[in-house]
Structure formats: C-alpha cells, structure tokens
Enzyme design. Structure first.
Site, short mmCIF file in Angstrom:
data_model
loop_
_atom_site.label_atom_id
_atom_site.label_comp_id
_atom_site.label_asym_id
_atom_site.label_seq_id
_atom_site.Cartn_x
_atom_site.Cartn_y
_atom_site.Cartn_z
CB THR A 5 -26.32 -35.35 -6.66
OG1 THR A 5 -26.51 -36.36 -5.66
CG2 THR A 5 -27.00 -35.78 -7.95
CB CYS A 58 -22.12 1.81 -1.20
SG CYS A 58 -20.88 3.10 -1.04
N GLY A 95 -19.15 -20.48 -14.65
CA GLY A 95 -20.02 -20.46 -15.82
C GLY A 95 -20.72 -19.14 -16.10
CG HIS A 96 -22.24 -16.39 -12.92
ND1 HIS A 96 -22.37 -15.04 -12.65
CD2 HIS A 96 -21.45 -16.87 -11.94
CE1 HIS A 96 -21.68 -14.74 -11.55
NE2 HIS A 96 -21.11 -15.85 -11.11
C1 LIG Z 1 -17.30 -13.57 -10.01
C2 LIG Z 1 -15.93 -13.85 -9.55
C3 LIG Z 1 -15.69 -14.86 -8.60
C4 LIG Z 1 -16.79 -15.67 -7.97
O1 LIG Z 1 -17.42 -16.53 -8.87
P1 LIG Z 1 -18.89 -17.07 -8.48
O2 LIG Z 1 -19.15 -18.13 -9.47
O3 LIG Z 1 -19.82 -15.91 -8.60
O4 LIG Z 1 -18.81 -17.58 -7.08
C5 LIG Z 1 -14.38 -15.10 -8.23
N1 LIG Z 1 -13.37 -14.40 -8.74
C6 LIG Z 1 -13.55 -13.42 -9.65
C7 LIG Z 1 -12.39 -12.69 -10.19
C8 LIG Z 1 -14.84 -13.10 -10.07
O5 LIG Z 1 -15.03 -12.14 -10.96
#
Ligand SMILES: *Cc1c(COP(=O)(O)O)cnc(C)c1O
Length: 393
Positions: free
Chosen positions: A239, A327, A202-203
């Site tokens: 949940t 880094c 989602g993010h």
């Molecule tokens: C950000 C990302 C993830 C991990 O997703 P999260 O929701 O932050 O755990 C996995 N694969 C790729 C290619 C990403 O860019």
C-alpha cells in the site's frame, strides 16, 4: 531529547523542512484513503500520488512511467541489483561495482556472491575515483550489470557517471547508479546522463525517512523485489506510503529549485571550512577530491587522534558530526572507503566528516572552527605518538 544545536551530519540524514511537513500532514488525516480503492477518498490519494510522481520525474528528467516509489534508498539499491541479477541470469553472472559503495550496495552484492554471482570491486585512486580503463578492462561477456555510486557518502567524491554510462552502453551492459547523496546536491537528468537505473532517498534532501524511489529506464524489465499487490504498475507491491511520497515530492521540488544558487552558497561554506581547518590544525589531510566533490562534504583525517573521541568531545559542545570509522556499528574496523583511498589504519581512524546542509549558516561553521582546533590539540596531548613527533621538531 538532548539538544543538538549545531547539526553537521546532513549526509546521514536531514531535518524535514517545514513546507514538506505541511504538505504531508493532510495525508495522515483527511486524505487517508488507500490509493488502490475506488471510492472518492481513495481515488483522491491516487491523484496526489500521480502528481507527486510527475514532480519527482521532472526533478530527475525521466518519464512518469519510469519512476517507482520504494520504502528507502536501500530498497531501491537492492531492487536494482537483485532485479537485474535474477532477470539476466541466463545472460551472465558478473557484476561490476566500486570498492567505496554504500553498504546497501556492497552487502547486496555479497549476498549475491553467496548465490554464485561474481563481483568485481573496482579500486579507486587517492581521491576516490574509479578509472574508466579499469572499468573497460573488467567488462566481459558474462557482465550483466555495472553499479557505481554517483557521489560517495563519506568523502563526497563525484564519479564520472556520464562516461561510465557511455562505456556501459557501448558494451550493452545495464548501468545503475546509487544517487542517494547526489540528488538535491548535483543537477541530475537521467536521460542526458544515459543511466539505466538510479536510486534516490527522501531523507537525504530534507524529506521524510522511509521513502525512496528507483528510476528504471523505459523498456528495461527487471525482476520485482517486493511481491504482493498491484501497486506501482505491478512492479512494487505494498500500500502506497502516501504521506511519505507527497513529502518526498515536495522535498525534491524544493531541493532542486534554484539548485545552482544552493550549490554555490553551500560550496562556499565547504571551501571556507576546508581552508580554515587546513590553516588552523597541523597534521591534517583532506579526504576526497578537491573539485569533483559534493557541495556540502568536508572530510579530514587528523593524525594522532581517534575519530570516536573527537565525536564525543564535539557532542559535549553541541556539535553533531560523523567519523569515518564504523565503530558505532559495533565494528572497530576503519571505514572501507578511507582504506580504499589508501589511508593507513591509524590515519583512517582519526577522521571527521562534516556534512553541511542547506540550513547551516556561516555562524554555525565559525562556532565549529573555534572549538575544533583546541579539541584536536587536547586529544593529541594524550597521544604518546604525538609526544614523540613533537620531540623531533
Ligand atoms: C543513505 C544512503 C543510502 C541508504 O538510503 P536509506 O534511505 O537510508 O535506506 C544508500 N546509499 C547512499 C550513498 C546513502 O548515502
């Protein structure tokens, strides 16, 4: 909180859109019920979760009973890979991936290697794409899974997913793709693509953090990763994160509506940024593919400088971006992705990723383009190597 005025790190995470937050809010307050309960306030949550599942399924072209919510993109990747590894153990122990996967995939595979699984890491070309011939040659009788990302998070390169899916199918091997960077940036229909599993988060498309999903093709049974209650049709316990699920659904709906318009607008900004950096800054190299590329990704290596110093100087000017080096995670090694496309260490160290989001404007890009060349020049002035080169000119 410090103020970041110019945010160009949308591949790391994105701001939650106002419409998404508004959709989520009632699920912290009046719609707080546990979706597994029988009374009205709980059943209400269940209905909303099912609506959300329909929205997300429609957005990626699958059936609702093929979509399972998780707590992150990382969890979806872990589930897909470990789920196949454990459930297909009697068939074989060989897994194929690429050298440029996200750590959620690579570290999961390293974990499995310690348990006796065998992993082939396909190399990529200078643009970051795998070769389909390499893939075909790597498949053997013991191959149970191919996991290759849809698009790379550092250099933005898009892999030939449909062709990979076809090869996997011909050889009767399960194919998972980490599409965390691709959802909301590339039109996706899992049934047309022919993939067996796909991860999203989602993010990365202006939804909330801590919620993702895994598409698992109908009929494909893999082991569970999270054990416990009967949620998600008995396949993923815990949940339900109702506010998160509602937010993810709203975000994917917004991100995939008029997607082609967004792609056109954002890729225009990307191409402008690339063109202007190449014009204004000498000794730079564009990393990634010129055309098979995420609409928001710009990644350059600048010779004679350290990416970390560049980020700090940009931060002083209110710009948030990312470097190719790891880094920040306590390691001084340059990014495995930049090394895999063949960059020497010293060049891989001087890299900058600018990831443009739907909310960025041309004015913001122009600000970046104004401040970047003098910062690069100033850092180069401090480099003894740069002095030598300039003496040669
Ligand atoms: C950000 C990302 C993830 C991990 O997703 P999260 O929701 O932050 O755990 C996995 N694969 C790729 C290619 C990403 O860019």
């Amino acid at each position: 909180m410090s103020k970041t005025t110019y945010y160009f790190d949308n591949a790391a995470t994105t701001p939650v859109r106002k419409e998404v937050l508004d959709a989520m809010m009632p699920f912290f307050t009046e719609n707080y019920g546990n979706a597994s309960s029988i009374y009205e306030v709980g059943a209400r949550s269940k209905n909303y979760i099912n609506e959300a599942r329909k929205i997300v399924s429609d957005a990626i072209g699958c059936y609702e009973n093929e979509l399972f919510f998780t707590a992150s993109g990382s969890e979806a990747d872990n589930w897909a890979i470990k789920g196949v590894a454990y459930s297909k153990k009697s068939k074989g122990n060989h897994i194929i991936t690429s050298a440029i996967e996200h750590h959620a995939v690579l570290h999961t595979l390293e974990f499995l290697e310690k348990q006796g699984y065998e992993v082939t890491y396909l190399p990529v070309d200078e643009y970051g794409q795998i070769s389909l011939d390499d893939l075909k040659n790597a498949i053997k009788d013991s191959t149970i899974l191919i996991t290759i990302m849809y698009a790379n998070n550092e250099i933005g390169t898009i892999e030939p997913i449909k062709e990979i899916a076809k090869i996997a199918k011909e050889h009767n091997v399960i194919f998972h793709t980490d599409a965390v960077q691709a959802v909301g940036a590339v039109p996706i229909n899992v049934h047309e693509l022919g993939v067996d599993m796909l991860s999203l988060s989602g993010h990365k498309f202006n939804g909330p953090k801590g919620v993702g999903a895994l598409y698992i093709k109908k009929g494909l049974r893999i082991d569970n990763l999270i054990h416990g209650g009967a949620q998600e049709s008995n396949r993923r316990a815990g949940t339900e994160n109702t506010p998160g699920i509602i937010g993810l659904a709203k975000a994917i709906e917004l991100a995939t509506t008029n997607l082609n318009e967004k792609i056109e607008r954002v890729s225009k900004l990307r191409d402008y940024t690339i063109k202007e950096i190449e014009k204004r800054i000498p000794y730079c190299r564009l990393n990634g593919h010129r055309t098979d590329r995420l609409c928001g990704n710009v990644n350059f290596s600048f010779r004679f400088i350290e990416g970390e110093s560049l980020l700090l100087m940009l931060d002083l000017k209110g710009v948030a971006a990312s470097s190719g080096s790891a880094c920040t995670s306590g390691s001084l090694d340059p990014s495995h992705v930049l090394l895999a496309i063949g960059l020497p260490h010293e060049i891989a160290h001087g890299s900058l990723r600018i990831s443009i989001g739907y909310q960025n404007t041309k004015e913001e890009i122009d600000y970046l383009l104004d401040i970047l060349p003098p910062i690069v020049e100033r850092l180069r002035q401090m480099s003894p190597l740069y002095d030598e080169i300039k003496g040669d000119l």
